[in-house]
Design a protein around this motif. Structure first.
Motif, mmCIF file in Angstrom:
data_model
loop_
_atom_site.group_PDB
_atom_site.id
_atom_site.type_symbol
_atom_site.label_atom_id
_atom_site.label_comp_id
_atom_site.label_asym_id
_atom_site.label_seq_id
_atom_site.Cartn_x
_atom_site.Cartn_y
_atom_site.Cartn_z
ATOM 1 N N TYR A 355 41.948 -1.029 -1.882
ATOM 2 C CA TYR A 355 41.505 -2.320 -2.411
ATOM 3 C C TYR A 355 40.756 -3.025 -1.285
ATOM 4 O O TYR A 355 41.199 -2.991 -0.132
ATOM 5 N N PHE A 356 39.626 -3.650 -1.604
ATOM 6 C CA PHE A 356 38.905 -4.367 -0.549
ATOM 7 C C PHE A 356 38.192 -5.581 -1.114
ATOM 8 O O PHE A 356 37.926 -5.675 -2.315
ATOM 9 N N ALA A 357 37.917 -6.530 -0.225
ATOM 10 C CA ALA A 357 37.150 -7.716 -0.586
ATOM 11 C C ALA A 357 35.708 -7.489 -0.162
ATOM 12 O O ALA A 357 35.447 -6.959 0.919
ATOM 13 N N SER A 358 34.782 -7.867 -1.002
ATOM 14 C CA SER A 358 33.373 -7.683 -0.683
ATOM 15 C C SER A 358 32.881 -8.808 0.217
ATOM 16 O O SER A 358 33.058 -9.982 -0.084
ATOM 17 N N SER A 359 32.254 -8.441 1.303
ATOM 18 C CA SER A 359 31.726 -9.448 2.227
ATOM 19 C C SER A 359 30.432 -10.066 1.713
ATOM 20 O O SER A 359 30.013 -11.125 2.181
ATOM 21 N N LYS A 360 29.791 -9.402 0.754
ATOM 22 C CA LYS A 360 28.494 -9.864 0.248
ATOM 23 C C LYS A 360 28.607 -10.591 -1.095
ATOM 24 O O LYS A 360 27.599 -10.964 -1.677
ATOM 25 N N GLY A 361 29.830 -10.768 -1.569
ATOM 26 C CA GLY A 361 30.012 -11.457 -2.839
ATOM 27 C C GLY A 361 29.919 -12.962 -2.690
ATOM 28 O O GLY A 361 29.674 -13.500 -1.608
ATOM 29 N N LYS A 362 30.153 -13.642 -3.782
ATOM 30 C CA LYS A 362 30.067 -15.104 -3.779
ATOM 31 C C LYS A 362 31.338 -15.743 -3.228
ATOM 32 O O LYS A 362 31.321 -16.889 -2.795
ATOM 33 N N ASN A 363 32.447 -14.975 -3.254
ATOM 34 C CA ASN A 363 33.720 -15.564 -2.859
ATOM 35 C C ASN A 363 34.609 -14.553 -2.124
ATOM 36 O O ASN A 363 35.677 -14.184 -2.607
ATOM 37 N N PRO A 364 34.189 -14.095 -0.945
ATOM 38 C CA PRO A 364 35.003 -13.119 -0.214
ATOM 39 C C PRO A 364 36.366 -13.663 0.178
ATOM 40 O O PRO A 364 37.344 -12.908 0.230
ATOM 41 N N ARG A 365 36.461 -14.967 0.421
ATOM 42 C CA ARG A 365 37.763 -15.549 0.766
ATOM 43 C C ARG A 365 38.687 -15.536 -0.450
ATOM 44 O O ARG A 365 39.891 -15.320 -0.331
#
Length: 477
Positions: A355-365
């Motif tokens: 599972y990972f959070a996208s750094s390039k998305g609108k809401n990585p936090r």
């Protein structure tokens, strides 16, 4: 993909298995992997808020988030029925957009490349994305802040302090954590304990016992050992390399991960390949080459296949097709030689399911906050209840009634003691090399392949990769 399960669980043993792996990165030169677009400089305005004790990651409480979950052996109810409601209770003004797919790369990769990334992604399945390339392209969020943040529901502890040791390291690239490997998986040969008890069969400890038992099973009109060549060859790669690790210790697998010259032609790998090649020639139904995993797994539920190499997610994945009389159990892969350096009881178990959070998305936090929710004790406990799988959250399965498969897995881990080893990472780090191993193992098992040719083929692919300056290299100690 992951799962396990029944009755009294020795938590002391089950969740202290993992030791930190110590991952670091070798400086890389040149271009990123061709399948991941570097894109133009990102100008997406990202949601942020004010950090506080109640909001340690500094999310915008009103900003929506989008998550994409792989719909596989774990199902999706843990996301829809547990994680999202917990997130919504904490942040009621933040709308969660949810979707699920069995084809992550097809669905998500174009969006990553286009700068329209979901905020949290479950990268798994036969069509998972090349995560090493995603990291190299700067598309994955550094999770250092997540692990340092306060636990969602365990007072006085950081997220990292609530997890199995080594969790952050398992998902580290370039010395930084980018992936959360959430599910703790036990790998081995799965079988129907009811069928074995009925026939007086005992899971083998030695290779000679394994061959003798395969002959008995075959005489009973049952396929002794099987896996699906169409989309589950990685099950067999893990079986073969687990045997190699037991022959020569986990250092054999670390050398493979580190692209060390001669790693694939190591005598331990060759010996394991020879042993499994004979199983393929004598005891594997060649029609399985064209079948998918669920098709072979269904045949096992019908007692047409005895041993199936897989991870502990199997029981949950087959729940709808498992007869009441079918009792999942797992056995370690038997010792190949009398001089194996690890005992027959040694097991491969590790954290998996990225599972990972996208750094390039609108809401990585927001994506990281969703991961913090997943790492809460409440969410992890319900995950185990729903999926029959453990997580990396310490103590989260306390009090959960466990199914036969997870109880069997726990018993196997107890017997293994200190001889539980993680396995390998090359197929996650280097997707192209992982793909080559799938083709090579299918040739070995289904097409009468030669063990030396298997080793030489993988060695050539490994060293070609080692010399390719366009691919960022990882190292493991």
């Amino acid at each position: 993909m992951s799962d396990i399960t029944n009755s009294e669980l020795d938590r002391r043993t089950l969740l202290r298995r993992a030791a930190a792996v110590g991952l670091a990165a070798t400086p890389a030169v040149g271009m990123l992997s061709a399948c991941v677009g570097g894109g133009d400089e990102d100008t997406t305005e990202q949601a942020t808020g004010t950090k506080s004790a109640d909001n340690p990651l500094g999310i915008d409480p009103k900003a929506p988030i989008e998550i994409v979950i792989f719909d596989g052996g774990l199902g999706t109810k843990y996301a829809t029925d547990v994680d999202t409601p917990i997130y919504n209770k904490k942040w009621p003004e933040s709308k969660v957009a949810y979707s699920a797919t069995q084809e992550i790369s097809t669905t998500v990769q174009p969006r990553l490349n286009a700068g329209d990334a979901p905020d949290m992604i479950n990268n798994s399945g036969a069509k998972m994305m090349d995560f090493g390339a995603i990291v190299a392209a700067g598309q994955a969020q550094d999770l250092t802040e997540l692990y340092a943040a306060a636990s969602f529901d365990i007072p006085g502890k950081t997220v990292a302090e609530t997890l199995v040791p080594g969790t952050a390291e398992w998902g580290s690239y370039n010395g930084k954590p980018y992936a959360l490997n959430y599910s703790y998986t036990v790998f081995g040969m799965w079988y129907n304990a009811t069928l074995f008890e009925k026939n007086g069969w005992t899971p083998p400890a030695t290779w000679a016992d394994f061959i003798t038992l395969c002959d008995k099973i075959q005489a009973a009109g049952i396929v002794p050992f099987g896996y699906a060549g169409a989309n589950a060859a990685y099950y067999m790669v893990r079986a073969l390399l687990t045997s190699a690790g037991k022959i020569g210790t986990e250092q054999v697998l670390k050398d493979i991960d580190n692209l060390k010259p001669g790693a694939w032609t190591n005598p331990a790998v060759l010996e394991a390949a020879k042993a499994w090649a004979e199983v393929g020639k004598k005891y594997l139904d060649k029609s399985f080459l064209g079948l998918k995993h669920t098709e072979v797994q269904l045949q096992q539920n019908q007692d047409k296949v005895a041993f199936y190499p897989c991870g502990s997610w199997l029981e949950n994945e087959q729940a709808k097709d498992t007869p009441p009389t079918f009792k999942y159990a797992v056995a370690p892969y038997p010792s190949v030689t009398a001089s194996d350096k690890l005992p027959a009881t040694a097991m491969n178990a590790a954290a998996g399911e990225i599972y990972f959070a996208s750094s390039k998305g609108k809401n990585p936090r927001g994506g990281m906050e969703y991961l913090r929710v997943m790492l809460s004790k409440e969410a992890a406990t319900e995950f185990t209840r729903l999926t029959k799988s453990l997580t990396v959250v310490l103590g989260a399965a306390d009090g959960v009634e466990l199914s036969p498969g997870l109880s069997s897995a726990n018993e196997a881990l107890n017997k293994a003691g200190k001889d539980v080893f993680m396995g390998y990472l090359f197929d996650t780090w280097y997707k192209k090399l992982g793909d080559e191993s799938l083709s090579a193992v299918n040739d070995l098992m289904f097409k009468g392949g030669d063990a030396q040719k298997f080793c030489d083929r993988m060695e050539a692919a490994s060293q070609a990769l080692a010399k390719d300056s366009s691919v960022q290299k990882q190292t493991r100690s």
